[in-house]
Design a protein around this motif. Sequence first.
Motif, PDB file in Angstrom:
ATOM      1  N   ALA A  15     -27.268 -36.525 -62.605  1.00  0.00           N
ATOM      2  CA  ALA A  15     -27.983 -36.084 -61.408  1.00  0.00           C
ATOM      3  C   ALA A  15     -29.157 -37.018 -61.095  1.00  0.00           C
ATOM      4  O   ALA A  15     -29.397 -37.358 -59.923  1.00  0.00           O
ATOM      5  N   LEU A  16     -29.869 -37.454 -62.119  1.00  0.00           N
ATOM      6  CA  LEU A  16     -30.981 -38.381 -61.891  1.00  0.00           C
ATOM      7  C   LEU A  16     -30.473 -39.732 -61.395  1.00  0.00           C
ATOM      8  O   LEU A  16     -31.097 -40.354 -60.521  1.00  0.00           O
ATOM      9  N   ALA A  17     -29.345 -40.184 -61.932  1.00  0.00           N
ATOM     10  CA  ALA A  17     -28.767 -41.443 -61.469  1.00  0.00           C
ATOM     11  C   ALA A  17     -28.349 -41.332 -60.006  1.00  0.00           C
ATOM     12  O   ALA A  17     -28.553 -42.268 -59.213  1.00  0.00           O
ATOM     13  N   MET A  18     -27.770 -40.189 -59.630  1.00  0.00           N
ATOM     14  CA  MET A  18     -27.403 -39.976 -58.225  1.00  0.00           C
ATOM     15  C   MET A  18     -28.640 -40.003 -57.334  1.00  0.00           C
ATOM     16  O   MET A  18     -28.614 -40.579 -56.240  1.00  0.00           O
ATOM     17  N   LEU A  19     -29.715 -39.388 -57.788  1.00  0.00           N
ATOM     18  CA  LEU A  19     -30.952 -39.388 -57.006  1.00  0.00           C
ATOM     19  C   LEU A  19     -31.510 -40.795 -56.845  1.00  0.00           C
ATOM     20  O   LEU A  19     -31.918 -41.189 -55.745  1.00  0.00           O
ATOM     21  N   VAL A  20     -31.528 -41.551 -57.941  1.00  0.00           N
ATOM     22  CA  VAL A  20     -32.057 -42.921 -57.888  1.00  0.00           C
ATOM     23  C   VAL A  20     -31.206 -43.781 -56.958  1.00  0.00           C
ATOM     24  O   VAL A  20     -31.726 -44.594 -56.189  1.00  0.00           O
ATOM     25  N   TYR A  21     -29.905 -43.587 -57.000  1.00  0.00           N
ATOM     26  CA  TYR A  21     -29.007 -44.371 -56.158  1.00  0.00           C
ATOM     27  C   TYR A  21     -29.125 -43.966 -54.686  1.00  0.00           C
ATOM     28  O   TYR A  21     -29.147 -44.817 -53.790  1.00  0.00           O
ATOM     29  N   ALA A  22     -29.199 -42.682 -54.413  1.00  0.00           N
ATOM     30  CA  ALA A  22     -29.115 -42.201 -53.033  1.00  0.00           C
ATOM     31  C   ALA A  22     -30.449 -42.147 -52.313  1.00  0.00           C
ATOM     32  O   ALA A  22     -30.481 -42.239 -51.080  1.00  0.00           O
ATOM     33  N   LEU A  23     -31.535 -41.995 -53.023  1.00  0.00           N
ATOM     34  CA  LEU A  23     -32.830 -41.803 -52.365  1.00  0.00           C
ATOM     35  C   LEU A  23     -33.198 -42.925 -51.399  1.00  0.00           C
ATOM     36  O   LEU A  23     -33.621 -42.644 -50.270  1.00  0.00           O
ATOM     37  N   PRO A  24     -33.020 -44.188 -51.756  1.00  0.00           N
ATOM     38  CA  PRO A  24     -33.348 -45.236 -50.780  1.00  0.00           C
ATOM     39  C   PRO A  24     -32.389 -45.271 -49.586  1.00  0.00           C
ATOM     40  O   PRO A  24     -32.720 -45.792 -48.520  1.00  0.00           O
ATOM     41  N   ARG A  25     -31.192 -44.714 -49.755  1.00  0.00           N
ATOM     42  CA  ARG A  25     -30.194 -44.776 -48.688  1.00  0.00           C
ATOM     43  C   ARG A  25     -30.247 -43.575 -47.737  1.00  0.00           C
ATOM     44  O   ARG A  25     -29.640 -43.610 -46.677  1.00  0.00           O
ATOM     45  N   LEU A  26     -30.914 -42.517 -48.139  1.00  0.00           N
ATOM     46  CA  LEU A  26     -31.007 -41.337 -47.285  1.00  0.00           C
ATOM     47  C   LEU A  26     -31.998 -41.584 -46.154  1.00  0.00           C
ATOM     48  O   LEU A  26     -33.069 -42.157 -46.360  1.00  0.00           O
ATOM     49  N   GLU A  27     -31.642 -41.143 -44.978  1.00  0.00           N
ATOM     50  CA  GLU A  27     -32.495 -41.301 -43.793  1.00  0.00           C
ATOM     51  C   GLU A  27     -33.370 -40.062 -43.669  1.00  0.00           C
ATOM     52  O   GLU A  27     -32.995 -39.075 -43.043  1.00  0.00           O
ATOM     53  N   LEU A  28     -34.550 -40.121 -44.289  1.00  0.00           N
ATOM     54  CA  LEU A  28     -35.440 -38.957 -44.289  1.00  0.00           C
ATOM     55  C   LEU A  28     -36.557 -39.078 -43.265  1.00  0.00           C
ATOM     56  O   LEU A  28     -37.225 -38.099 -42.962  1.00  0.00           O
ATOM     57  N   PHE A  45     -30.400 -29.872 -52.954  1.00  0.00           N
ATOM     58  CA  PHE A  45     -29.364 -29.518 -53.924  1.00  0.00           C
ATOM     59  C   PHE A  45     -29.444 -30.389 -55.180  1.00  0.00           C
ATOM     60  O   PHE A  45     -29.262 -29.889 -56.296  1.00  0.00           O
ATOM     61  N   ALA A  46     -29.701 -31.666 -55.020  1.00  0.00           N
ATOM     62  CA  ALA A  46     -29.822 -32.543 -56.188  1.00  0.00           C
ATOM     63  C   ALA A  46     -31.021 -32.123 -57.041  1.00  0.00           C
ATOM     64  O   ALA A  46     -30.936 -32.116 -58.275  1.00  0.00           O
ATOM     65  N   SER A  47     -32.123 -31.748 -56.400  1.00  0.00           N
ATOM     66  CA  SER A  47     -33.299 -31.279 -57.136  1.00  0.00           C
ATOM     67  C   SER A  47     -32.996 -29.977 -57.870  1.00  0.00           C
ATOM     68  O   SER A  47     -33.447 -29.775 -59.003  1.00  0.00           O
ATOM     69  N   LEU A  48     -32.232 -29.113 -57.237  1.00  0.00           N
ATOM     70  CA  LEU A  48     -31.852 -27.860 -57.870  1.00  0.00           C
ATOM     71  C   LEU A  48     -31.024 -28.109 -59.132  1.00  0.00           C
ATOM     72  O   LEU A  48     -31.221 -27.448 -60.158  1.00  0.00           O
ATOM     73  N   ILE A  49     -30.128 -29.076 -59.082  1.00  0.00           N
ATOM     74  CA  ILE A  49     -29.316 -29.425 -60.255  1.00  0.00           C
ATOM     75  C   ILE A  49     -30.193 -29.963 -61.377  1.00  0.00           C
ATOM     76  O   ILE A  49     -30.040 -29.590 -62.540  1.00  0.00           O
ATOM     77  N   VAL A  50     -31.138 -30.820 -61.037  1.00  0.00           N
ATOM     78  CA  VAL A  50     -32.040 -31.383 -62.045  1.00  0.00           C
ATOM     79  C   VAL A  50     -32.874 -30.265 -62.675  1.00  0.00           C
ATOM     80  O   VAL A  50     -32.996 -30.172 -63.906  1.00  0.00           O
ATOM     81  N   ILE A  51     -33.426 -29.383 -61.856  1.00  0.00           N
ATOM     82  CA  ILE A  51     -34.263 -28.294 -62.362  1.00  0.00           C
ATOM     83  C   ILE A  51     -33.456 -27.359 -63.254  1.00  0.00           C
ATOM     84  O   ILE A  51     -33.941 -26.922 -64.307  1.00  0.00           O
ATOM     85  N   ALA A  52     -32.227 -27.040 -62.861  1.00  0.00           N
ATOM     86  CA  ALA A  52     -31.398 -26.142 -63.662  1.00  0.00           C
ATOM     87  C   ALA A  52     -31.080 -26.745 -65.030  1.00  0.00           C
ATOM     88  O   ALA A  52     -31.102 -26.036 -66.050  1.00  0.00           O
TER      89      ALA A  52
END
Length: 94
Positions: A15-28, A45-52
């Motif tokens: 989940a952390l790897a997905m966040l690191v990969y996707a965060l720069p690519r997301l249009e926020l 949702f990614a944050s929820l997975i990390v927290i869980a």
Amino acid sequence: MFSGKARHVLYLLIALAMLVYALPRLELSAPWSLMSVFGLVWLLFASLIVIANVNALVMSEEKRKELARIKRAKAQLWEQKLLQKANSSRRARG
């Protein structure tokens, strides 16, 4: 394959790897477009997975056993309700 805490560590790393990969690519930064809403929901949702998974890693064994006991009690209660409902519908037809 993996069990217990090792599984949660693996899921947390993924989940952390997905966040690191996707965060720069997301249009926020776009003003409430479909892309920005998708990015915010995905991030939520990614944050929820990390927290869980972090919660599962730091949860004590006592708390884990208590939650398992509650889960079994709820399942037993649901089973009793379903059996009562099935029996009452049979009597109504009969």
